[in-house]
Design a protein around this motif. Structure first.
Motif, PDB file in Angstrom:
ATOM      1  N   GLU A  38       7.355  10.925   3.650  1.00 25.26           N
ATOM      2  CA  GLU A  38       7.952  10.385   2.433  1.00 25.26           C
ATOM      3  C   GLU A  38       8.358  11.525   1.486  1.00 25.26           C
ATOM      4  O   GLU A  38       9.454  11.525   0.923  1.00 25.26           O
ATOM      5  N   THR A  79       0.602   3.647  -3.289  1.00 27.91           N
ATOM      6  CA  THR A  79       0.003   4.979  -3.167  1.00 27.91           C
ATOM      7  C   THR A  79       0.970   6.053  -3.632  1.00 27.91           C
ATOM      8  O   THR A  79       0.564   7.136  -4.001  1.00 27.91           O
ATOM      9  N   ALA A  80       2.270   5.746  -3.597  1.00 26.99           N
ATOM     10  CA  ALA A  80       3.230   6.730  -4.087  1.00 26.99           C
ATOM     11  C   ALA A  80       3.510   6.518  -5.569  1.00 26.99           C
ATOM     12  O   ALA A  80       3.568   7.465  -6.342  1.00 26.99           O
ATOM     13  N   PRO A 120      -0.588   6.422  -7.779  1.00 29.43           N
ATOM     14  CA  PRO A 120      -1.696   6.889  -6.938  1.00 29.43           C
ATOM     15  C   PRO A 120      -3.062   6.706  -7.584  1.00 29.43           C
ATOM     16  O   PRO A 120      -4.046   6.493  -6.900  1.00 29.43           O
ATOM     17  N   GLU A 121      -3.128   6.752  -8.913  1.00 27.01           N
ATOM     18  CA  GLU A 121      -4.441   6.704  -9.550  1.00 27.01           C
ATOM     19  C   GLU A 121      -5.018   5.292  -9.592  1.00 27.01           C
ATOM     20  O   GLU A 121      -6.220   5.108  -9.675  1.00 27.01           O
ATOM     21  N   VAL A 122      -4.150   4.305  -9.619  1.00 26.57           N
ATOM     22  CA  VAL A 122      -4.661   2.964  -9.873  1.00 26.57           C
ATOM     23  C   VAL A 122      -4.508   2.011  -8.696  1.00 26.57           C
ATOM     24  O   VAL A 122      -4.883   0.856  -8.805  1.00 26.57           O
ATOM     25  N   TRP A 123      -4.009   2.505  -7.575  1.00 29.20           N
ATOM     26  CA  TRP A 123      -3.687   1.530  -6.538  1.00 29.20           C
ATOM     27  C   TRP A 123      -4.927   0.845  -5.981  1.00 29.20           C
ATOM     28  O   TRP A 123      -4.862  -0.295  -5.544  1.00 29.20           O
ATOM     29  N   LEU A 124      -6.068   1.518  -6.040  1.00 29.86           N
ATOM     30  CA  LEU A 124      -7.278   0.859  -5.550  1.00 29.86           C
ATOM     31  C   LEU A 124      -7.671  -0.324  -6.427  1.00 29.86           C
ATOM     32  O   LEU A 124      -8.204  -1.315  -5.955  1.00 29.86           O
ATOM     33  N   PHE A 125      -7.380  -0.195  -7.724  1.00 33.19           N
ATOM     34  CA  PHE A 125      -7.634  -1.333  -8.619  1.00 33.19           C
ATOM     35  C   PHE A 125      -6.790  -2.521  -8.162  1.00 33.19           C
ATOM     36  O   PHE A 125      -7.279  -3.655  -8.069  1.00 33.19           O
ATOM     37  N   LYS A 164       0.834  -1.200   0.000  1.00 31.36           N
ATOM     38  CA  LYS A 164       0.000   0.000   0.000  1.00 31.36           C
ATOM     39  C   LYS A 164       0.873   1.255   0.000  1.00 31.36           C
ATOM     40  O   LYS A 164       0.643   2.187  -0.765  1.00 31.36           O
ATOM     41  N   SER A 165       1.890   1.237   0.849  1.00 33.05           N
ATOM     42  CA  SER A 165       2.787   2.395   0.904  1.00 33.05           C
ATOM     43  C   SER A 165       3.440   2.623  -0.447  1.00 33.05           C
ATOM     44  O   SER A 165       3.581   3.748  -0.905  1.00 33.05           O
ATOM     45  N   GLU A 169       2.396   9.927   7.081  1.00 29.44           N
ATOM     46  CA  GLU A 169       3.376   9.025   6.460  1.00 29.44           C
ATOM     47  C   GLU A 169       3.812   9.569   5.100  1.00 29.44           C
ATOM     48  O   GLU A 169       5.003   9.582   4.776  1.00 29.44           O
ATOM     49  N   LYS A 170       2.824  10.028   4.321  1.00 35.44           N
ATOM     50  CA  LYS A 170       3.138  10.517   2.981  1.00 35.44           C
ATOM     51  C   LYS A 170       3.930  11.820   3.044  1.00 35.44           C
ATOM     52  O   LYS A 170       4.795  12.076   2.201  1.00 35.44           O
ATOM     53  N   GLY A 207     -13.425  -6.334  -2.406  1.00 36.95           N
ATOM     54  CA  GLY A 207     -12.464  -6.014  -3.455  1.00 36.95           C
ATOM     55  C   GLY A 207     -13.165  -5.466  -4.690  1.00 36.95           C
ATOM     56  O   GLY A 207     -12.750  -4.467  -5.269  1.00 36.95           O
ATOM     57  N   GLY A 249      -8.079  -3.901  -4.849  1.00 37.84           N
ATOM     58  CA  GLY A 249      -9.337  -4.630  -5.050  1.00 37.84           C
ATOM     59  C   GLY A 249      -9.094  -5.961  -5.728  1.00 37.84           C
ATOM     60  O   GLY A 249      -9.607  -6.996  -5.303  1.00 37.84           O
ATOM     61  N   ALA A 250      -8.269  -5.928  -6.765  1.00 36.95           N
ATOM     62  CA  ALA A 250      -7.995  -7.165  -7.494  1.00 36.95           C
ATOM     63  C   ALA A 250      -7.297  -8.171  -6.588  1.00 36.95           C
ATOM     64  O   ALA A 250      -7.567  -9.380  -6.655  1.00 36.95           O
ATOM     65  N   VAL A 292       1.472  12.186  -4.428  1.00 34.86           N
ATOM     66  CA  VAL A 292       1.216  10.975  -3.645  1.00 34.86           C
ATOM     67  C   VAL A 292      -0.263  10.957  -3.256  1.00 34.86           C
ATOM     68  O   VAL A 292      -0.926  11.993  -3.298  1.00 34.86           O
ATOM     69  N   ASP A 293      -0.742   9.808  -2.897  1.00 38.14           N
ATOM     70  CA  ASP A 293      -2.161   9.691  -2.534  1.00 38.14           C
ATOM     71  C   ASP A 293      -2.317   9.294  -1.079  1.00 38.14           C
ATOM     72  O   ASP A 293      -2.143   8.131  -0.724  1.00 38.14           O
ATOM     73  N   LEU A 337     -14.183  -1.902  -4.229  1.00 41.43           N
ATOM     74  CA  LEU A 337     -13.081  -0.947  -4.407  1.00 41.43           C
ATOM     75  C   LEU A 337     -12.827  -0.694  -5.889  1.00 41.43           C
ATOM     76  O   LEU A 337     -12.653   0.446  -6.318  1.00 41.43           O
ATOM     77  N   VAL A 338     -12.831  -1.769  -6.660  1.00 43.06           N
ATOM     78  CA  VAL A 338     -12.558  -1.631  -8.088  1.00 43.06           C
ATOM     79  C   VAL A 338     -13.658  -0.803  -8.764  1.00 43.06           C
ATOM     80  O   VAL A 338     -13.372   0.114  -9.542  1.00 43.06           O
TER      81      VAL A 338
END
Lengths: 383, 542, 432
Positions: free
Chosen positions: C93, A326-327, A330-335, A322-323, C89-90, B350, A338-339, C78-79, B353-354
């Protein structure tokens, strides 16, 4: 004798974990404090609290696994116990600020001055004492779990129903802690901590010690859990997981067994929360969010429930990922997240530990014909 | 309602003025056209603070030819030409002269004449005065409504004059009430007049009357008898309002309950009947809401005339979209997880979220505007109750959906198969029912219903990627509280939670009310672990 | 478990721990890095994503002009995912790993509170673009949004003078910004002679969606024969259902106007504004501001996001001002070194979008005009009032007893964010 017990009771993986946690608890702080910044093995200061946080999450996942993996109780409210432990620790840290707050009130935290509170509410009394706060860290989650569990298990609320009312519990607490009138700082929660036991929270040495404490406590909790699950009580817990009615008919009080597991697990979650707060520097009602509790379940599932190693691996891996994501994306990390959940539940019903086992069984097929491999865990909690 | 009335009023005004009705209404003859024009042009000059004065001056002329310009000012359709200081009204896409109403071709840059609330309020009062003697009774009624709010002793002669002419009972009543309100403002009115006025307002019995009476008491200076009468009148009104208040609360509760019901009803199928902990249920609702948005966008750009029917068009589409996603989900993920309900939780989480992130990537993270069709806007009064149309429709709609599902479940062939599969899968299979397909379609049905709910919820909530998250916990609470596997339980559960919440809210505040309902549910589950309407029989333990 | 599998799992586990601990390392380069710390997922994404895009646009525009100090700027996005501890945390970073020269970010108060210690410790620079509750002044933070005196008080003054309001409903979401604002306003109104019973204060939870009861309470409160107005500090998501309920229950702005401090163009984009015409908002910028600079800004923005319908809003202008101030200060200091830039920033003056100049004050707040706008049917605001001059942001409100004695001045020799003028001490956080 203890060392003998360690070797007889623990699998190799468990021993490696305990030893590596102890090593990490010494080496990482040393690499941070003793090595010069240019050194390739130097651990930068900002990483210590981050890794410490992962270790706290690992402890939380371990706590959840104790009830879910071993006792079949899927709690969707473990974040609540974690947060309560965190608040207890946060209250101690708030009291340590003393007159250094922005309004310079010697006793009242800033947010109380600001809301015109005249004196400290009764439930804040005593939190200036470290021992008292630490007692509360385990007592408050433990008590809540006891009361909640006593009612729930006695009336045989099980399975999905239990999951959903634990979710309701944490949601209700979330709403309650959001209220400014509750006296816990409302939405902003508790923040701007200065020091712990007289040591500045911003000092590298304090951070290193907190990290070491997290690693060692995780190892300790792991040992305790290992003792519990391999004891007779632990066997009973697993029996409840597999066939609750049968255990009851055999004459055991199922609700007592469940209650024990639930309370111990809540206390561990509380300890994890208490270690978490000084390292991230804030505790607020967001920690009660039901989504957080669900995430804990997912760490556990990713690592493999019903093993003690699994949840630790899962928590470290998912949070590390996750860390990173998210860096990096950032736009796709939820995909990706979830996957991952979908993939794990579909393809790795026993988590990563299950995968390891599968791979190893395949390798050892020829040699391991004699030793019939017992299943790592039962796939299904009895409904 | 008010906006609709305004629109009706505006259009009728247009017609009126265009047909040159003014000859029949007694307009002071001394207002010459040039004088009018001069005053209308003055509306565009000076600062906003000066405008009330200018409106008064224009209204003083007493010509109802000014009404069109004043309406245009209120609606922001009045434009001025900086160079020539001429004022024009925008009508559709062209400009017209404010007096002759003939189209004008102007090439110069026009600037909108600014108005604020106060200006609009004063302009509205001015129009009211000018239309008090209009031949159109609806217009007169609207005029007196406005006048009541701005009752002022200067209006007295005008009211008295209107009272003589007025034949319409409703308008007349209102005029008398205005008169009463004015009397109470007048400190020098006789005691008898005051008592009569108090009686009048007491009869009126509305919140507005209460306001006027309270103002009377606050201003004091009146005789003890009048004060006492006013006090009694206030008490009487408050008492009747308290009784209405209970009904109002029940209504609020039911309408909150209907929202909960809509949100939960799809879940009652996927979770209640099939036992899947569908955490992506909220996202199905969200998909329905976004479908509505897309439908409205298409209508807005291509078929503007269809806007009033946008929701009706969106309903089947939302059902199909959410149903299709649900179908795909069942086929690709959930069917591998039957018998492992707790793991469906993880997988569907999941998926949720997607879906959220997908919607965020496609439509952006911001709220989307979903318009209310005319028939869903506004409110009407029923006795002392204030009922809003959108809530009324949503309540009706939720009940229709509920009845529809009951019908499908209990009366259709598919429903029969569905129940058979839930009750005894293997037996059903051996009777020749294709259980996998029944599963898939059942899940699609539940998801589709959630999509339909999204269409309705888009009318009262944010249409954003977070839409689903805000309903998911409540939905589960409703289903569990009502009893899993029982649709009637979901109905009763949703309605009782809604009403309980609304009765707690005035005492405990919105937050505590919600917490208390949650605690009550938790305690309730301890008492009746299988909910309000527990399923009985052997299937339960399976 | 067989011997072999044990060894495999053990080594894999050890490898896992060590690899997860090696994540993240610094890369040096020739650019100046600028951090963007806005949530792109979770509940706050709805507001913050726009600001991320606005920052990327500003950085791109600056690079077209040749960057800063001859170097190109490089945004680091960053998000923090609307998760408050993750903000800390971000931030860590951004500062420690990416070594950014300045960070533009945060929206909610709690996220700002969460990163404060990080910026203090690692000596970073944060530009915070959102209107907030005040009661804070930190050496490393520059507040480009409005303090309560730059938004709430002028708005109330407008209602007092123009609408002759006598009864007040202070409705807000239950968190620190509404609590503070309402406290300040209640004190202010009482000082203006409004009696206790003419003020109704109401708090609702985040994302509150069922407004039936509260709106009808407001209606009842407002029909007591005195002109009534609602001052709304209702946050984000809860606004849409609130306004929809207002419209449906027939509360028009002419009867009971609502003045909001958290509703801008972006929030209105999700609403049918026809029934809301005349309700008010107080900001320091509206998209409808009629200046060449603003026209240019809107044009660039729409070109950047490739959407002709996108709106601009107040926090975007705050970032515009903050970013330009930072650029100017870096050029003035001749370096991106944090200490030098922090000192150079005070007194820097840059054009804002409403036709004037905004200046960074010694208390790290800026001067801004206050605009009052009325909602129009097209979702824009019509400016109906504007303060005569610029208003300087006040970190410590004069209307709260405990903060009235505090001042903030980060210039030497005082260098203190909360100097108590009566005890002559710098309380709490010591100046460095």
């Amino acid at each position: 004798m203890i060392s003998q017990a360690l070797f007889t009771r623990f699998s190799l993986g468990a021993r490696v974990l305990i030893i590596s946690l102890c090593v990490v608890a010494i080496l990482v702080p040393a690499a941070n404090l003793l090595l010069p910044p240019e050194h390739f093995a130097h651990v930068p200061s900002h990483l210590l609290p981050l890794w410490g946080k992962y270790l706290c999450y690992a402890m939380l996942a371990l706590a959840l696994d104790l009830v879910w993996g071993y006792c079949g109780i899927l709690s969707l409210g473990h974040g609540a116990f974690f947060a309560l432990g965190g608040y207890a620790c946060g209250m101690y840290l708030m009291r340590q600020i003393g007159p250094r707050g922005v309004y310079a009130d010697p006793v009242l935290p800033d947010f109380m001055v600001f809301l015109n509170w005249q004196e400290l509410p009764w439930f804040w009394q005593g939190f200036d004492q470290f021992w008292f706060a630490m007692l509360m860290v385990v007592a408050v989650p433990g008590l809540l779990a006891f009361v909640f569990g006593w009612f729930a298990f006695r009336s045989r609320v099980t399975g999905v129903y239990l999951s959903i009312i634990t979710q309701a519990l944490t949601y209700a607490l979330l709403l309650a802690f959001f209220r400014n009138d509750m006296g816990f700082g409302g939405n902003n929660g508790l923040t701007d901590f200065k020091d712990i036991l007289g040591f500045s929270l911003q000092a590298d040495t304090t951070r290193a010690s907190l990290f070491a404490a997290s690693a060692l406590l995780l190892a300790l909790v792991f040992v305790v859990c290992q003792f519990i699950v391999s004891s007779k009580l632990g066997k009973l817990m697993q029996a409840v997981n597999h066939a609750e009615s049968r255990v009851r008919f055999t004459g055991y009080r199922v609700e007592h067994i469940k209650l024990f597991a639930f309370v111990v697990s809540a206390m561990i979650a509380g300890i994890a929360g208490a270690l978490y707060v000084p390292q991230v520097g804030i505790i607020n009602p967001g920690e009660f969010a039901p989504a957080n509790s669900i995430e804990v379940v997912i760490w556990t599932a990713v690592g493999g429930r019903g093993t003690l190693l699994g949840p630790i691996i899962g928590a470290l891996l998912v949070n590390g990922g996750k860390s990173y994501f998210t860096a990096a994306f950032p736009e796709v990390w939820l995909f990706a997240l979830g996957a991952l959940f979908v993939a794990v539940t579909l393809f790795l019903p026993h988590g990563l530990m299950g995968l390891f086992k599968q791979i190893c069984t395949r390798f050892n097929k020829r040699s391991a014909t004699a030793a019939k491999v017992t299943p790592l865990m039962k796939p299904e909690a009895a409904e | 309602m008010i906006t609709r009335l305004l629109q009706i009023a505006a259009t009728t005004l247009w017609l009126l003025v265009a047909l040159s009705y003014q000859t029949t209404i007694a307009a002071p003859a001394n207002a010459s056209t040039s004088e009018l024009r001069q005053h209308i042009n003055a509306l565009a000059t000076g600062k906003i603070k000066d405008k009330p004065r200018r409106i008064e001056a224009l209204a003083q002329l007493g010509s109802n030819k000014a009404i069109a310009a004043l309406n245009a000012l209120i609606e922001g359709r009045l434009y001025s030409d900086k160079a020539s200081t001429q004022v024009f009204m925008k009508h559709g896409d062209h400009f017209v002269d404010p007096l002759s109403l003939t189209a004008v071709n102007t090439t110069s840059k026009l600037k909108k004449v600014k108005a604020n609330n106060k200006v609009r309020r004063i302009a509205r009062a001015a129009i009211a005065r000018l239309t008090l003697k209009s031949p159109n009774s609806e217009q007169r009624l609207q005029a007196v409504e406005v006048m009541f709010k701005a009752a002022d002793h200067k209006l007295l002669p005008l009211i008295d004059e209107a009272l003589e002419f007025e034949k319409e009972q409703e308008v007349k009543q209102k005029l008398l009430e205005i008169r009463a309100a004015i009397t109470l403002q007048n400190k020098h009115a006789s005691k008898e007049a005051q008592l009569e006025a108090i009686g009048q307002l007491r009869q009126m019995g509305s919140q507005q009357a209460l306001g006027k009476l309270q103002a009377f008491i606050n201003n004091s200076g009146a005789s003890a008898a009048a004060l006492k009468a006013a006090d009694l009148a206030i008490k009487a009104i408050e008492k009747s309002q308290a009784i209405w208040g209970v009904f109002q609360n029940i209504w609020y509760g039911l309408s909150l309950g209907s929202v909960l019901l809509l949100a939960a009803i799809g879940l009652a199928i996927t979770f209640g009947v099939m036992g899947i902990i569908n955490m992506a249920h909220g996202e199905m609702v969200m998909l329905g809401a976004y479908t509505t948005f897309v439908v409205q966008e298409v209508i807005r750009t291509s078929f503007p005339g269809l806007f009033e029917y946008s929701l009706l068009i969106a309903l089947p589409l939302a059902f199909l979209v959410a149903g299709a996603v649900g179908f795909a989900m069942e086929r690709s993920i959930i069917r591998f997880l039957y018998g492992r309900p707790l793991e469906t939780l993880l997988a569907t989480w999941g998926v949720s979220l997607v879906l959220q992130q997908a919607i965020r990537s496609i439509f952006g993270p911001t709220n989307k505007e979903v318009g209310n069709p005319e028939w869903m806007s506004g409110a009407f009064e029923l006795g002392g109750l204030m009922l809003t149309y959108n809530r009324l429709w949503i309540l009706a709609f939720s009940l229709i959906v509920f009845a529809g599902i009951l019908l499908v479940l209990n009366r259709s062939h598919f429903g029969l198969q569905m129940r058979a599969v839930t009750q005894n899968r293997r037996m059903a299979a051996s009777m020749g029912i294709k259980t996998p397909w029944v599963d898939a379609f059942t899940f699609a049905l539940g998801s589709g219903i959630a999509g339909i709910a999204g269409v309705a919820l888009s009318q009262i909530a944010n249409v954003s990627p977070n839409l689903g998250q805000s309903y998911i916990i409540d939905s589960f609470m409703v289903v569990v509280f009502g009893g899993v596997g029982n649709l009637w339980g979901t109905l009763v559960g949703a309605m009782s939670l809604g009403v309980a919440n609304k009765f707690l809210e005035p005492y405990a505040g919105a937050v505590l009310a919600k917490i208390l309902t949650l605690v009550v549910i938790i305690l309730f589950i301890q008492k009746k672990p299988r909910g309000l309407f527990a399923q009985k029989g052997r299937a339960v333990e399976a | 478990m067989s011997r072999f599998s044990k060894i495999i799992s053990a080594t894999a586990f050890a490898a896992l721990i060590s690899s997860s601990m090696l994540a993240g390392s610094a890369i040096a380069s020739d650019t100046i890095k600028v951090g963007v710390l806005h949530s792109l997922s979770g509940t706050m994404a709805i507001s913050e994503t726009t600001l991320k895009d606005a920052m990327l646009m500003l950085i791109e525009e600056q690079n077209k002009k040749g960057g800063v100090l001859g170097k190109q700027l490089e945004p680091v996005v960053v998000d923090p995912a609307s998760d408050w501890p993750l903000f800390a945390e971000k931030a860590k970073e951004l500062l420690a790993v990416h070594k950014v020269s300045a960070v533009f970010g945060n929206w909610t108060s709690v996220s700002r509170k969460s990163v404060l210690p990080v910026f203090e410790e690692l000596n970073g620079i944060l530009f915070y673009p959102v209107q907030y509750e005040g009661e804070e002044s930190q050496r490393n933070v520059f507040y480009t949004g409005a303090a309560p005196n730059q938004q709430a008080i002028p708005a109330v003054d407008y209602l007092l003078e123009n609408e002759e309001v006598e009864r007040w409903v202070l409705a807000g979401t239950d968190y620190v910004y509404p609590r503070t604002t309402n406290k300040i306003l209640a004190a202010y109104l009482k000082a203006k002679g409004v009696s206790e019973e003419d003020i109704m204060i109401n708090y609702t939870p985040f994302g509150h969606s069922d407004w039936q009861t509260i709106v009808s309470d407001i209606k009842a409160f407002g029909s007591a024969g005195k002109k009534t107005a609602v001052v709304s500090t209702i946050n984000g998501d809860a606004n849409v259902p609130f306004y929809k309920e207002l419209g449906n229950q027939g509360i028009s702005a002419e009867d009971i106007p609502v003045v909001a401090f958290s509703v801008g163009e972006e929030e209105l984009a999700g609403l049918d504004t026809e029934p809301l015409v005349g309700h008010l908002a107080a900001w320091n910028y509206f998209q409808s501001v009629d200046t060449p600079a603003n026209a240019q800004f809107i044009k660039t923005w729409r070109g950047f996001v490739k959407d002709e319908g996108r709106v601009t809003n107040d926090p975007m202008e705050a970032h515009y001002i903050g970013f330009n101030m930072w650029v100017k200060a870096v050029e003035k200091a001749g370096t991106t070194d944090q200490d030098a830039v922090i000192d150079a920033l005070i007194g820097v003056s840059v054009p804002n979008l409403s036709g004037g100049y905004s200046t960074m004050m010694p208390n790290h707040h800026i001067t801004k005009p206050v605009l009052i706008g009325e909602i129009q049917a097209d979702g824009q605001f019509e400016i109906v009032d504007e303060t005569d001059g610029l208003v300087a942001g006040d970190a410590w409100s004069d209307f709260l007893p405990d903060s009235a004695q505090l001042i903030s001045d980060w210039r030497k020799p005082l260098s203190c964010g909360n100097f108590n003028v009566s005890s002559k001490t710098c309380g709490g956080t010591e100046g460095k």
